[in-house]
Scaffold this active site. Structure first.
Site, mmCIF file in Angstrom:
data_model
loop_
_atom_site.group_PDB
_atom_site.id
_atom_site.type_symbol
_atom_site.label_atom_id
_atom_site.label_comp_id
_atom_site.label_asym_id
_atom_site.label_seq_id
_atom_site.Cartn_x
_atom_site.Cartn_y
_atom_site.Cartn_z
ATOM 1 N N CYS A 62 36.137 31.728 28.057
ATOM 2 C CA CYS A 62 37.077 31.138 29.224
ATOM 3 C C CYS A 62 36.968 31.207 30.135
ATOM 4 O O CYS A 62 37.132 29.628 30.881
ATOM 5 C CB CYS A 62 38.460 32.527 29.281
ATOM 6 S SG CYS A 62 37.142 34.014 30.491
ATOM 7 N N GLU A 70 45.180 37.712 33.333
ATOM 8 C CA GLU A 70 43.828 36.876 33.050
ATOM 9 C C GLU A 70 43.341 35.528 32.125
ATOM 10 O O GLU A 70 43.492 35.917 31.363
ATOM 11 C CB GLU A 70 42.580 37.808 32.222
ATOM 12 C CG GLU A 70 42.230 39.681 33.114
ATOM 13 C CD GLU A 70 41.645 39.292 34.798
ATOM 14 O OE1 GLU A 70 41.230 37.704 34.735
ATOM 15 O OE2 GLU A 70 41.896 39.430 35.218
#
Ligand code: NAD
Length: 453
Positions: A244, A210
């Site tokens: 993110c 991720e």
């Protein structure tokens, strides 16, 4: 034997007892995790305050509410997820049992990042527990106070042999990576992701990565700019830009740039007052290394709003950069801080071209009242996820897969996607030793007569 090796061995031994096969065991562990979150809100919030200056009220909103919803969903759906999944049969297997049986993988290594240290470390853990795995939890050393809370308190709630917390920095992570795992779930940056993949290759361990990247935000002229800019300002400056999926930069027509700046500035003031430095809702850059990294990106930009900073406090004001060129420093890597560059594009086609010429981002944001245009941009670009007319909230929908594509990551999770990602989907076929006549054709000798030709 190192501490890391010992933790992995204990987790392996615990897994081999077979107790995670029981759905009741998994549910009880998930409920313990839920209880931990409820009972330890204060310790969780205190750690986050020290690490990232997160506000007491922001903590549940951005860190723990999502975990609670994920746990609730896993508890209520586990029976369904773990059950055999019948599949369509072919003629040769018409009277057999043909199904998919999800089974645990074994021992999963969860390596977390520091920006939302609870959300990105515990969310994969929920999937690991639900799928019946043991898991070694490695919180980021960068959010040190939170790592300590995890290390001290999680073992009071979870089966500590099955789910050990291993703290430490690069050396400890690398020691962990020498061990054999059945899956490595890593959240962080792309450079370290390559180290993870190399280590995983040694044992052919599958990985989920991720990662991040530069998530573009396109604003169409045909758009309610007041609402769009409010949502963008929230998505960008929450957690001081260290998200993110924060919109990394804006693409818009030069004719609306001034309005965009004006509207975002207005919202910065509404959210964080005239002086964000004294506002409890405005965070800080995690440490001086990252402070210097973000400040270096300001070197060749024209600051339209903000720009104030204080190294001793890791403070950088919510900042907007205007007329940014594609080759500017701020456009070379993920910003991961509160700088918002605006670049000019003269059409949606130009925006699509700009996006497609770069690495595939983790998120793509499109602001427009034109549904056709939204659909076209979705069809003609690629990104981990895409969200029209809002920011960040797709992360909270646990029926959507969350993950990157290309440089922004590999593999997705949340809800059932986590369960499936951390399970082996085993193909099962059960035949009876009867009706042998049906099989005659497949056995040699293969003659025209047998085949009826
Ligand atoms: P980080 O520095 O905390 O690193 C993450 C983990 O990697 C830590 O546990 C650390 O111990 C380990 N690590 C660091 N260097 C290592 C090395 N040389 N060898 C082995 N292990 C090592 O976090 P970060 O990378 O600074 O996090 C920020 C990045 O993470 C951003 O790019 C952001 O976009 C991304 N991110 C992605 C998601 C997502 O869900 N896709 C979520 C949060 C953050």
């Amino acid at each position: 034997m190192s501490r890391e090796q010992k933790a992995v061995e204990l987790a392996r031994k615990a897994f081999l007892t077979g107790r995670t096969r029981s759905l009741d065991y998994r549910i009880s562990q998930l409920k313990n995790l839920q209880r931990f979150i409820n009972e330890r809100q204060k310790e969780i919030a205190d750690g986050l305050k020290k690490d990232l200056s997160k506000s007491e009220f922001g903590t549940p909103l951005y860190e723990t509410m999502g975990l609670e919803s994920e746990i609730n969903q896993a508890v209520s759906k586990l029976k369904e997820w773990a059950a055999p999944r019948p599949v369509t049969k072919n003629l040769l297997t018409i009277s057999d049992q043909v199904y998919i049986q999800p089974e645990p993988l074994g021992v999963v290594l969860v390596i977390g990042a520091w920006n939302y240290p609870w959300a990105v470390t515990i969310q994969p853990l929920i999937g690991a527990i639900a799928a019946g795995n043991a898991a070694v939890i490695k919180p980021s050393e960068v959010s040190a106070h939170t790592a300590k809370v995890m290390e001290d308190l999680l073992p009071l709630y979870l089966d500590k042999e099955m789910y050990p917390v291993v703290t430490g920095g690069v050396a400890e992570t690398q020691e962990l990576l020498k061990q054999r795992f059945d899956h490595i779930f890593y959240t962080g940056n792309g450079m370290v992701a390559k180290i993870i993949m190399v280590a995983a290759a040694q044992y052919l361990t599958p990985v989920t990565l991720e990662l991040g990247g530069k998530s573009p935000c396109y604003i169409d002229n045909n758009c309610d700019l007041a609402v769009a800019c409010r949502r963008i300002a929230w998505g960008k400056y929450t957690n001081c830009g260290q998200t993110c999926i924060a919109p990394d930069y804006i693409l818009c027509d030069p004719s609306i740039q001034d309005r965009v700046i004006e509207e975002i500035e207005k919202n910065i003031k509404d959210f964080y007052t005239e002086n964000p430095k004294t506002c409890p809702d405005y965070g800080r850059i995690i440490n001086q290394r990252h402070f210097k990294r973000v400040m270096a990106m300001l070197e060749d930009g024209t600051v339209a709003v903000g720009g104030e900073n204080d190294e001793s406090d890791c403070y950088i004001a919510p900042t907007i950069l205007r007329d940014v060129k594609p080759d500017a420093k701020v456009m070379q890597e993920e910003i991961f801080g509160p700088l918002l560059p605006i670049l000019s594009v003269r059409s949606a086609d130009e925006a699509i071209k700009f996006i497609n010429e770069r690495e595939k981002p983790l998120a793509l944001y499109i602001f427009s009242e034109n549904n056709k245009l939204i659909k076209r941009m979705i069809a003609e670009t690629s990104s981990g996820g895409v969200l029209a007319n809002d920011c960040l909230i797709h992360f909270s929908v646990n029926t959507l897969p969350f993950g990157g594509v290309g440089n922004s990551g590999m593999g997705c999770y949340h809800g059932q996607f986590s369960f499936d990602r951390l399970s082996h989907l085993r193909g099962c076929l059960i035949k009876q030793l009867k009706m042998e006549g049906v099989n005659k054709m497949r056995y040699p000798p293969h003659t025209a007569e047998k085949l009826g030709w």
